[in-house]
Design a protein around this motif. Structure first.
Motif: not given
Length: 223
Positions: A23-28, A30-33, A89-94
Protein backbone atom coordinates in the motif's frame (compact mmCIF):
# COMPACT_ATOMS: atom_id res chain seq x y z
CA UNK A 1 5.36 -22.73 23.21
CA UNK A 2 2.20 -23.48 21.22
CA UNK A 3 3.33 -24.26 17.68
CA UNK A 4 -0.06 -23.50 16.13
CA UNK A 5 -0.30 -20.13 17.87
CA UNK A 6 3.27 -19.29 16.87
CA UNK A 7 2.56 -20.07 13.20
CA UNK A 8 -0.66 -18.06 13.25
CA UNK A 9 1.05 -15.07 14.85
CA UNK A 10 3.99 -15.15 12.43
CA UNK A 11 1.77 -15.53 9.36
CA UNK A 12 -0.47 -12.66 10.52
CA UNK A 13 2.63 -10.52 11.16
CA UNK A 14 4.13 -11.23 7.72
CA UNK A 15 0.83 -10.65 5.92
CA UNK A 16 0.37 -7.34 7.71
CA UNK A 17 3.88 -6.18 6.84
CA UNK A 18 3.50 -7.25 3.22
CA UNK A 19 0.11 -5.54 2.83
CA UNK A 20 1.38 -2.31 4.34
CA UNK A 21 4.49 -2.39 2.15
CA UNK A 22 2.38 -2.81 -0.98
CA UNK A 23 0.00 0.00 0.00
CA UNK A 24 2.92 2.35 0.59
CA UNK A 25 5.59 1.51 -1.97
CA UNK A 26 3.47 0.66 -5.02
CA UNK A 27 1.78 4.10 -5.25
CA UNK A 28 5.10 5.74 -4.31
CA UNK A 29 6.71 4.00 -7.29
CA UNK A 30 9.94 3.44 -5.39
CA UNK A 31 11.47 1.67 -2.42
CA UNK A 32 13.65 4.71 -1.67
CA UNK A 33 11.24 6.31 0.76
CA UNK A 34 12.84 6.89 4.19
CA UNK A 35 9.55 7.85 5.86
CA UNK A 36 7.88 4.60 4.88
CA UNK A 37 10.79 2.54 6.17
CA UNK A 38 10.80 4.57 9.38
CA UNK A 39 7.10 3.89 9.94
CA UNK A 40 7.41 0.18 9.19
CA UNK A 41 10.38 -0.05 11.53
CA UNK A 42 8.74 1.64 14.51
CA UNK A 43 5.53 -0.31 13.89
CA UNK A 44 6.68 -3.83 13.19
CA UNK A 45 9.84 -4.17 15.29
CA UNK A 46 8.05 -3.39 18.61
CA UNK A 47 5.10 -5.50 17.43
CA UNK A 48 7.38 -8.47 16.80
CA UNK A 49 9.03 -8.11 20.21
CA UNK A 50 5.67 -7.73 21.97
CA UNK A 51 4.39 -10.83 20.19
CA UNK A 52 7.35 -12.87 21.40
CA UNK A 53 6.81 -11.67 24.97
CA UNK A 54 3.10 -12.52 24.87
CA UNK A 55 3.79 -15.89 23.29
CA UNK A 56 6.09 -16.75 26.17
CA UNK A 57 4.39 -15.00 29.09
CA UNK A 58 0.70 -14.83 28.16
CA UNK A 59 -0.26 -16.96 25.14
CA UNK A 60 -3.97 -16.69 25.98
CA UNK A 61 -3.86 -12.93 25.64
CA UNK A 62 -2.01 -13.26 22.32
CA UNK A 63 -4.70 -15.65 21.13
CA UNK A 64 -7.38 -13.09 22.02
CA UNK A 65 -5.46 -10.33 20.23
CA UNK A 66 -5.34 -12.45 17.05
CA UNK A 67 -9.12 -12.98 17.04
CA UNK A 68 -10.88 -10.88 14.40
CA UNK A 69 -14.43 -12.29 14.51
CA UNK A 70 -16.81 -9.54 15.59
CA UNK A 71 -20.29 -10.74 16.54
CA UNK A 72 -22.13 -7.42 16.28
CA UNK A 73 -22.94 -6.00 12.85
CA UNK A 74 -22.21 -2.45 14.02
CA UNK A 75 -18.75 -3.44 15.21
CA UNK A 76 -18.04 -5.32 11.98
CA UNK A 77 -18.86 -2.11 10.10
CA UNK A 78 -16.43 -0.12 12.29
CA UNK A 79 -13.67 -2.67 11.59
CA UNK A 80 -14.36 -2.56 7.84
CA UNK A 81 -14.35 1.25 7.76
CA UNK A 82 -11.10 1.28 9.75
CA UNK A 83 -9.52 -1.00 7.16
CA UNK A 84 -10.65 1.35 4.40
CA UNK A 85 -9.19 4.28 6.34
CA UNK A 86 -5.76 2.62 6.50
CA UNK A 87 -5.82 1.71 2.80
CA UNK A 88 -6.85 5.22 1.74
CA UNK A 89 -4.31 6.89 4.03
CA UNK A 90 -1.37 4.78 2.90
CA UNK A 91 -2.27 5.08 -0.79
CA UNK A 92 -2.52 8.87 -0.48
CA UNK A 93 0.81 9.01 1.33
CA UNK A 94 2.46 7.00 -1.44
CA UNK A 95 1.01 9.21 -4.15
CA UNK A 96 1.99 12.29 -2.16
CA UNK A 97 5.58 11.08 -1.99
CA UNK A 98 5.63 10.40 -5.74
CA UNK A 99 3.89 13.60 -6.86
CA UNK A 100 5.10 16.00 -4.19
CA UNK A 101 1.74 17.33 -3.08
CA UNK A 102 2.98 18.33 0.38
CA UNK A 103 6.26 18.62 2.24
CA UNK A 104 6.66 18.73 6.01
CA UNK A 105 9.71 20.08 7.87
CA UNK A 106 12.47 17.52 8.30
CA UNK A 107 11.95 17.35 12.07
CA UNK A 108 8.21 16.58 11.83
CA UNK A 109 8.46 12.84 10.96
CA UNK A 110 10.94 12.28 13.79
CA UNK A 111 8.77 14.15 16.28
CA UNK A 112 5.79 12.09 15.15
CA UNK A 113 7.88 8.93 15.51
CA UNK A 114 8.54 9.94 19.13
CA UNK A 115 4.79 10.37 19.74
CA UNK A 116 4.19 7.01 18.04
CA UNK A 117 6.67 5.18 20.27
CA UNK A 118 5.32 6.88 23.41
CA UNK A 119 1.83 5.73 22.44
CA UNK A 120 3.20 2.22 21.85
CA UNK A 121 4.49 2.22 25.44
CA UNK A 122 1.03 3.24 26.66
CA UNK A 123 -0.44 0.40 24.60
CA UNK A 124 2.00 -2.06 26.13
CA UNK A 125 1.09 -0.87 29.63
CA UNK A 126 -2.61 -1.42 28.86
CA UNK A 127 -1.82 -4.98 27.75
CA UNK A 128 0.05 -5.53 31.01
CA UNK A 129 -2.81 -4.19 33.13
CA UNK A 130 -5.72 -5.90 31.40
CA UNK A 131 -5.54 -9.62 30.69
CA UNK A 132 -9.05 -9.57 29.19
CA UNK A 133 -8.20 -7.42 26.19
CA UNK A 134 -9.51 -8.79 22.93
CA UNK A 135 -9.67 -7.33 19.45
CA UNK A 136 -13.39 -8.11 19.41
CA UNK A 137 -16.14 -6.63 21.57
CA UNK A 138 -17.13 -9.36 24.03
CA UNK A 139 -17.39 -10.26 27.70
CA UNK A 140 -15.26 -13.27 28.58
CA UNK A 141 -15.91 -15.96 31.14
CA UNK A 142 -14.68 -14.85 34.56
CA UNK A 143 -14.01 -11.30 33.37
CA UNK A 144 -13.95 -8.54 35.98
CA UNK A 145 -13.76 -4.77 35.78
CA UNK A 146 -10.16 -3.47 35.62
CA UNK A 147 -10.02 -0.10 37.36
CA UNK A 148 -6.36 0.37 38.31
CA UNK A 149 -3.47 2.16 36.59
CA UNK A 150 -4.50 3.82 33.35
CA UNK A 151 -8.01 2.42 33.80
CA UNK A 152 -8.33 4.67 36.84
CA UNK A 153 -7.90 7.71 34.57
CA UNK A 154 -9.96 6.76 31.50
CA UNK A 155 -12.22 3.84 30.69
CA UNK A 156 -10.62 2.94 27.34
CA UNK A 157 -6.88 3.66 27.50
CA UNK A 158 -6.15 1.18 24.70
CA UNK A 159 -8.21 3.27 22.29
CA UNK A 160 -6.53 6.44 23.58
CA UNK A 161 -3.17 4.92 22.66
CA UNK A 162 -4.33 3.82 19.21
CA UNK A 163 -5.66 7.30 18.39
CA UNK A 164 -2.20 8.74 19.09
CA UNK A 165 -0.58 5.92 17.12
CA UNK A 166 -2.72 6.26 14.04
CA UNK A 167 -2.79 10.06 13.88
CA UNK A 168 1.02 10.05 14.10
CA UNK A 169 1.36 7.67 11.12
CA UNK A 170 0.75 10.14 8.25
CA UNK A 171 3.11 12.67 9.86
CA UNK A 172 5.83 10.00 10.11
CA UNK A 173 5.23 9.46 6.39
CA UNK A 174 5.54 13.22 5.80
CA UNK A 175 2.12 13.52 4.19
CA UNK A 176 -0.64 16.00 5.06
CA UNK A 177 -3.17 14.55 2.54
CA UNK A 178 -2.80 11.16 4.21
CA UNK A 179 -3.86 12.71 7.51
CA UNK A 180 -7.38 13.35 6.18
CA UNK A 181 -8.58 9.68 6.15
CA UNK A 182 -6.99 9.07 9.54
CA UNK A 183 -9.05 11.90 11.06
CA UNK A 184 -12.03 9.56 10.72
CA UNK A 185 -10.51 7.19 13.29
CA UNK A 186 -11.60 9.08 16.47
CA UNK A 187 -15.16 9.16 15.09
CA UNK A 188 -15.08 5.41 14.40
CA UNK A 189 -13.67 4.72 17.86
CA UNK A 190 -16.40 6.84 19.49
CA UNK A 191 -19.00 4.70 17.73
CA UNK A 192 -17.22 1.50 18.78
CA UNK A 193 -17.03 2.66 22.40
CA UNK A 194 -20.76 3.38 22.59
CA UNK A 195 -21.58 -0.14 21.40
CA UNK A 196 -18.93 -1.70 23.61
CA UNK A 197 -20.07 0.11 26.74
CA UNK A 198 -23.70 -0.85 26.15
CA UNK A 199 -22.58 -4.51 26.05
CA UNK A 200 -20.38 -4.16 29.13
CA UNK A 201 -23.14 -2.51 31.16
CA UNK A 202 -25.48 -5.37 30.30
CA UNK A 203 -23.11 -8.28 30.81
CA UNK A 204 -20.17 -7.24 33.03
CA UNK A 205 -21.01 -6.90 36.75
CA UNK A 206 -19.76 -3.65 38.26
CA UNK A 207 -19.20 -1.82 34.97
CA UNK A 208 -22.05 0.67 35.52
CA UNK A 209 -20.52 1.63 38.88
CA UNK A 210 -17.09 1.91 37.26
CA UNK A 211 -18.54 4.33 34.67
CA UNK A 212 -19.80 6.57 37.44
CA UNK A 213 -16.41 6.56 39.17
CA UNK A 214 -14.26 7.08 36.03
CA UNK A 215 -16.03 9.74 34.00
CA UNK A 216 -13.81 10.05 30.92
CA UNK A 217 -13.67 7.54 28.10
CA UNK A 218 -10.48 8.46 26.20
CA UNK A 219 -8.76 11.61 27.44
CA UNK A 220 -9.12 13.23 30.87
CA UNK A 221 -11.17 16.46 30.89
CA UNK A 222 -11.98 16.06 27.18
CA UNK A 223 -14.19 12.97 26.58
Amino acid sequence: MEKGLFCKAVSRFLLGAAAMGLLLFVPAGTLCWPGAWLLMGILFLPMFCAGLVLLRKNPQLLKKRLSLKERQAGQRLVVALSGGMFAAGFLLAGLDFRLGWSRLPGWAPWAAAGVFLAAYLLYAEVLRENAYLSRTVEVQEGQRVVDTGLYGLVRHPMYSATILLFLAMPVVLGSLPALVPFLAYPVLIARRIRGEEALLERELPGYATYKQRVRYRLFPFIW
